[in-house]
Design a protein around this motif. Structure first.
Motif, PDB file in Angstrom:
ATOM      1  N   ILE A   1       0.878  -1.166   0.000  1.00  0.00           N
ATOM      2  CA  ILE A   1       0.000   0.000   0.000  1.00  0.00           C
ATOM      3  C   ILE A   1       0.914   1.214   0.000  1.00  0.00           C
ATOM      4  O   ILE A   1       1.810   1.329   0.843  1.00  0.00           O
ATOM      5  CB  ILE A   1      -0.929   0.024   1.230  1.00  0.00           C
ATOM      6  CG1 ILE A   1      -1.896  -1.158   1.191  1.00  0.00           C
ATOM      7  CG2 ILE A   1      -1.684   1.343   1.311  1.00  0.00           C
ATOM      8  CD1 ILE A   1      -2.924  -1.093   0.083  1.00  0.00           C
ATOM      9  N   GLU A   2       0.700   2.105  -0.967  1.00  0.00           N
ATOM     10  CA  GLU A   2       1.495   3.328  -1.088  1.00  0.00           C
ATOM     11  C   GLU A   2       0.651   4.490  -0.577  1.00  0.00           C
ATOM     12  O   GLU A   2      -0.485   4.650  -1.002  1.00  0.00           O
ATOM     13  CB  GLU A   2       1.868   3.539  -2.566  1.00  0.00           C
ATOM     14  CG  GLU A   2       2.726   4.745  -2.811  1.00  0.00           C
ATOM     15  CD  GLU A   2       3.170   4.803  -4.269  1.00  0.00           C
ATOM     16  OE1 GLU A   2       4.359   4.560  -4.527  1.00  0.00           O
ATOM     17  OE2 GLU A   2       2.326   5.080  -5.138  1.00  0.00           O
ATOM     18  N   HIS A   3       1.213   5.273   0.327  1.00  0.00           N
ATOM     19  CA  HIS A   3       0.484   6.379   0.949  1.00  0.00           C
ATOM     20  C   HIS A   3       0.959   7.709   0.362  1.00  0.00           C
ATOM     21  O   HIS A   3       1.867   8.348   0.899  1.00  0.00           O
ATOM     22  CB  HIS A   3       0.702   6.367   2.463  1.00  0.00           C
ATOM     23  CG  HIS A   3       0.225   5.111   3.125  1.00  0.00           C
ATOM     24  ND1 HIS A   3      -1.085   4.915   3.470  1.00  0.00           N
ATOM     25  CD2 HIS A   3       0.894   3.977   3.475  1.00  0.00           C
ATOM     26  CE1 HIS A   3      -1.213   3.722   4.021  1.00  0.00           C
ATOM     27  NE2 HIS A   3      -0.023   3.132   4.033  1.00  0.00           N
ATOM     28  N   LEU A   4       0.345   8.110  -0.763  1.00  0.00           N
ATOM     29  CA  LEU A   4       0.622   9.426  -1.340  1.00  0.00           C
ATOM     30  C   LEU A   4      -0.024  10.488  -0.455  1.00  0.00           C
ATOM     31  O   LEU A   4      -0.898  10.171   0.358  1.00  0.00           O
ATOM     32  CB  LEU A   4       0.071   9.507  -2.766  1.00  0.00           C
ATOM     33  CG  LEU A   4       0.810   8.681  -3.814  1.00  0.00           C
ATOM     34  CD1 LEU A   4       0.037   8.676  -5.129  1.00  0.00           C
ATOM     35  CD2 LEU A   4       2.213   9.214  -4.030  1.00  0.00           C
ATOM     36  N   PRO A   5       0.358  11.759  -0.614  1.00  0.00           N
ATOM     37  CA  PRO A   5      -0.225  12.797   0.244  1.00  0.00           C
ATOM     38  C   PRO A   5      -1.757  12.848   0.217  1.00  0.00           C
ATOM     39  O   PRO A   5      -2.374  13.089   1.238  1.00  0.00           O
ATOM     40  CB  PRO A   5       0.375  14.090  -0.318  1.00  0.00           C
ATOM     41  CG  PRO A   5       1.680  13.665  -0.910  1.00  0.00           C
ATOM     42  CD  PRO A   5       1.431  12.285  -1.466  1.00  0.00           C
TER      43      PRO A   5
END
Length: 137
Positions: free
Chosen positions: A53-57
């Motif tokens: 899971i990638e947490h972009l802004p």
């Protein structure tokens, strides 16, 4: 945000990770936006890849990376020019995205996508991956 891009005669679905003025870098498949390293959570792993899971802004989404990396799993910081966007695929090491086609002009962005319609396994004779049909992006 996922978007639909019109590229020559192709329609590609990629995720916007950089807007005009942003400085984007990738180091061993770890993304940095404007000097801020993006956080990741591991979901699952196979012999060859890791799902994260990638947490972009402003968004959280799924990405897949090869355990061995790839030629394009790193690049030095680049500034997204005015009128253009940077897009990366969720299957990071097997994606024709801004690392291959360059920055995307605003007038080639044709829509927003929320679900997978069709998915094909490029490594297995393009057999449809029905388990991915209509899944959210």
């Amino acid at each position: 945000m996922s978007l639909t891009l019109k590229y020559q005669t192709y329609v590609l679905v990629k995720r916007v990770i950089g807007i005009p003025g942003d400085v984007i870098a990738l180091n061993d498949n770890v993304l940095s936006v404007n000097g801020n390293r993006v956080a990741y959570d591991d979901l699952s792993s196979t012999e060859s890849s890791v799902d994260k899971i990638e947490h972009l802004p402003n968004a959280t989404h799924f990405v897949r990376v090869n355990k061995k990396g790839a030629l394009r799993s790193s690049f030095a910081p680049v500034r997204v020019p005015d009128g253009y966007y940077m897009a990366l695929g969720d299957n990071r090491d097997n994606s024709s995205d801004s690392r291959a086609i360059g920055f995307v002009p605003r007038d080639e962005i044709v829509g927003l996508t929320k679900r997978v319609v069709l998915s094909f396994n490029y490594d297995n004779y393009y057999i449809p991956r029905s388990d991915r049909f209509f899944k959210p992006l």
